[in-house]
Design an enzyme around this catalytic site. Structure first.
Site, PDB file in Angstrom:
ATOM      1  N   HIS A  51       0.864  -1.180   0.000  1.00  0.00           N
ATOM      2  CA  HIS A  51       0.000   0.000   0.000  1.00  0.00           C
ATOM      3  C   HIS A  51       0.897   1.224   0.000  1.00  0.00           C
ATOM      4  O   HIS A  51       1.876   1.285   0.744  1.00  0.00           O
ATOM      5  CB  HIS A  51      -0.896   0.000   1.247  1.00  0.00           C
ATOM      6  CG  HIS A  51      -1.763   1.221   1.343  1.00  0.00           C
ATOM      7  ND1 HIS A  51      -2.989   1.316   0.714  1.00  0.00           N
ATOM      8  CD2 HIS A  51      -1.575   2.403   1.965  1.00  0.00           C
ATOM      9  CE1 HIS A  51      -3.510   2.498   0.955  1.00  0.00           C
ATOM     10  NE2 HIS A  51      -2.676   3.181   1.709  1.00  0.00           N
TER      11      HIS A  51
ATOM     12  N   ASP B 295     -15.723   1.807   6.926  1.00  0.00           N
ATOM     13  CA  ASP B 295     -14.743   2.786   6.446  1.00  0.00           C
ATOM     14  C   ASP B 295     -15.380   3.733   5.438  1.00  0.00           C
ATOM     15  O   ASP B 295     -15.089   4.926   5.420  1.00  0.00           O
ATOM     16  CB  ASP B 295     -13.540   2.079   5.815  1.00  0.00           C
ATOM     17  CG  ASP B 295     -12.510   3.077   5.310  1.00  0.00           C
ATOM     18  OD1 ASP B 295     -12.020   3.867   6.148  1.00  0.00           O
ATOM     19  OD2 ASP B 295     -12.222   3.105   4.112  1.00  0.00           O
TER      20      ASP B 295
ATOM     21  N   ARG C 191     -15.575  11.980   7.548  1.00  0.00           N
ATOM     22  CA  ARG C 191     -14.281  12.648   7.796  1.00  0.00           C
ATOM     23  C   ARG C 191     -14.045  13.739   6.766  1.00  0.00           C
ATOM     24  O   ARG C 191     -13.587  14.832   7.086  1.00  0.00           O
ATOM     25  CB  ARG C 191     -13.131  11.629   7.725  1.00  0.00           C
ATOM     26  CG  ARG C 191     -12.992  10.793   8.982  1.00  0.00           C
ATOM     27  CD  ARG C 191     -12.054   9.628   8.731  1.00  0.00           C
ATOM     28  NE  ARG C 191     -10.695  10.028   8.446  1.00  0.00           N
ATOM     29  CZ  ARG C 191      -9.809   9.267   7.807  1.00  0.00           C
ATOM     30  NH1 ARG C 191     -10.147   8.062   7.383  1.00  0.00           N
ATOM     31  NH2 ARG C 191      -8.587   9.692   7.595  1.00  0.00           N
TER      32      ARG C 191
ATOM     33  N   SER D  20      -8.351   3.256   8.972  1.00  0.00           N
ATOM     34  CA  SER D  20      -8.953   3.179   7.640  1.00  0.00           C
ATOM     35  C   SER D  20      -8.119   2.278   6.715  1.00  0.00           C
ATOM     36  O   SER D  20      -8.636   1.362   6.063  1.00  0.00           O
ATOM     37  CB  SER D  20      -9.056   4.598   7.061  1.00  0.00           C
ATOM     38  OG  SER D  20      -9.355   4.570   5.705  1.00  0.00           O
TER      39      SER D  20
ATOM     40  N   LYS E  36      -8.871  -2.222   5.935  1.00  0.00           N
ATOM     41  CA  LYS E  36      -9.049  -2.775   4.582  1.00  0.00           C
ATOM     42  C   LYS E  36      -7.991  -3.841   4.288  1.00  0.00           C
ATOM     43  O   LYS E  36      -8.289  -4.873   3.696  1.00  0.00           O
ATOM     44  CB  LYS E  36      -9.004  -1.641   3.548  1.00  0.00           C
ATOM     45  CG  LYS E  36     -10.303  -0.846   3.542  1.00  0.00           C
ATOM     46  CD  LYS E  36     -10.252   0.335   2.624  1.00  0.00           C
ATOM     47  CE  LYS E  36      -9.455   1.455   3.198  1.00  0.00           C
ATOM     48  NZ  LYS E  36      -9.522   2.737   2.575  1.00  0.00           N
TER      49      LYS E  36
END
Ligand code: IUR
Length: 446
Positions: free
Chosen positions: A78, A157, A164, A179, A183
């Site tokens: 990520h 999320d 948010r 968050s 995932k």
């Protein structure tokens, strides 16, 4: 509970479960969710609270389940987002070629940052919407897939992120960490490699803030039972020579052919070698680096990329032509080169103005439901470290409507920094959380 958090007290596991379940089942009002998020943003959370929040968010929807034979092989990466960051397109098939399973769930670009899904969708026919069952199918046949988030995966999320966004609570360390990691946790991974960027084109400009996020993410990942490490990498000049969706696909294929730009290859090899080492596919980082270099040189990674395209809806002929370097992606009707206004050595190309101009020309979007023009982009004809003479073309802009304005040309020209010499350092400056380190060297060799 809102009052408790407002007054800087920690929430216990049961309270956090009640909050997340209330968000998911919509039994808590949006104004209360907003107030809780602001209280968290202002008062923070302990590591224990963040881990509990992440765990509850992870189980707010389905979690992906894999066959027993894949135990220890399921990995992902990520990135916190950068300009010209196309690493996922190369790393997913390279890891699959090394025997890993890579269920890559990616995002779309928003604001000045590009998204992996947008890049993949610039390939005609490529379908990012795949059910968990279809993902398993593609992973068993090919070894990697690049897909979007489904409504069933971490629905908490989706709701929290939307609120948010409306309440100025995006930039909260515990909320960002929960968050991202909820995932990744729902993917049931063995190992996760994070690329946390710092610099002018990154979410965090300062290295210390990026380092804090990286350590936070690594600790939470490990608490969730996913082996997690993070690379801290510079994000000043664009990565590689191309920015823009379809141009980045073409550059990724060059890299999968073993002809990628040095900085892009460095990142792919660094992140890939750590993942191979973490999931025990490579006994050392050096062995991992060699394995990734080999699959980029011998065509195995490119074969996986081609097979993934076909498995996700691209016709066999188009996938083959694209991977053989034929010009099958749509090109922008207009192209213009800008010329250097001085001579010397390229010291930097500021990525933020480049990204902003491309965004204005239609390469990006401000809202998730806006459409984008995949063929808009830039090619850097000169990059950091190159010698340049006054009058040399250094950037080629691909655009359609709107046209490239004089003001945009000036901003692009100002992004080019020319000097006498350049001190090139490695892109990855530190690895956080990896078990296997080479002596006290942190960076990866290019
Ligand atoms: N990416 C995510 O998945 N979540 C976040 O909160 C941010 C980026 I910022």
């Amino acid at each position: 509970m809102i009052q408790k958090k407002r007054d800087k007290q920690a929430l216990n596991a049961e309270e956090i479960r009640y909050f997340v379940q209330g968000v998911t089942k919509q039994t808590i009002q949006d104004c209360q969710i907003g107030a809780m998020l602001m209280a968290i943003r202002l008062q923070g959370m302990t590591q224990e609270e963040t881990v509990n929040l992440t765990k509850e968010m992870k189980v707010s929807g389905v979690t992906l389940q894999w066959p027993k034979e894949w135990l220890g092989l399921v990995v992902d990466k990520h990135s916190t987002g950068g300009v010209g960051d196309k690493v996922s397109l190369i790393l997913a098939p390279a890891l699959a070629a090394c025997g890993c399973k890579v269920p890559m769930i990616s995002g779309r670009g928003l604001g000045h940052t590009g998204g992996t899904l947008d890049k993949m969708e610039s390939i005609p026919g490529f379908n990012v919407e795949q059910s968990p069952g279809k993902m398993k199918d593609i992973l068993s046949k090919v070894g990697c897939c690049i897909v979007g988030q489904t409504a069933k995966l971490v629905p908490a999320d989706k709701k929290l992120y939307a609120i948010r966004d409306m309440t100025s609570t995006v930039d909260s360390l515990p909320l960002i960490a929960a968050s991202i990691m909820s995932k990744k946790g729902a993917e049931s991974l063995t190992a996760l490699m994070l690329d946390v960027k710092f610099g002018e084109g990154a979410l965090f400009k300062e290295i210390n803030s990026a380092k804090e996020l990286a350590q936070y993410l690594v600790d939470i990942g490990n608490d969730l039972g996913v082996q997690t490490a993070a690379a801290l990498s510079r994000m000043d000049s664009p990565i590689g020579r191309c920015v823009g969706n379809s141009l980045e696909v073409i550059e990724s294929i060059e890299c999968l052919n073993g002809r990628g730009p040095k900085d892009l290859e460095e990142l792919v090899i660094c992140l890939g070698s750590h993942l191979l080492n973490m999931c025990k596919k490579a006994e050392s980082l050096e062995a991992g680096e060699k394995a990734i270099k080999d699959v980029l040189k011998n065509g195995c990674a490119l074969d996986k990329f081609q097979a993934m395209l076909v498995a996700q809806g691209v016709t066999t002929d188009l996938a083959k032509d694209l991977c053989q370097g034929m010009r099958v992606l749509e090109r922008a009707v207009k192209q213009e080169e800008l010329k250097a206004q001085a001579g010397g050595v390229v010291q930097a190309i500021h990525s933020l103005p480049v990204a902003k101009v491309l965004h204005e020309l239609g390469a990006g979007r401000d809202q998730l439901d806006h459409s984008i023009n995949w063929s808009v982009g830039i090619e850097l004809l000169k990059t950091v470290g190159d010698k340049i003479n006054k009058g040399d073309p250094w950037i080629r802009v691909h655009f359609e409507n709107p046209s490239l304005s004089e003001g945009q040309k000036i901003r692009l020209q100002q992004s080019l920094v020319i000097g006498e010499e350049v001190q090139e350092g490695p892109l990855v400056i530190e690895i956080i959380g990896a078990q296997s380190q080479r002596g006290n060297r942190h960076n990866c060799s290019p």
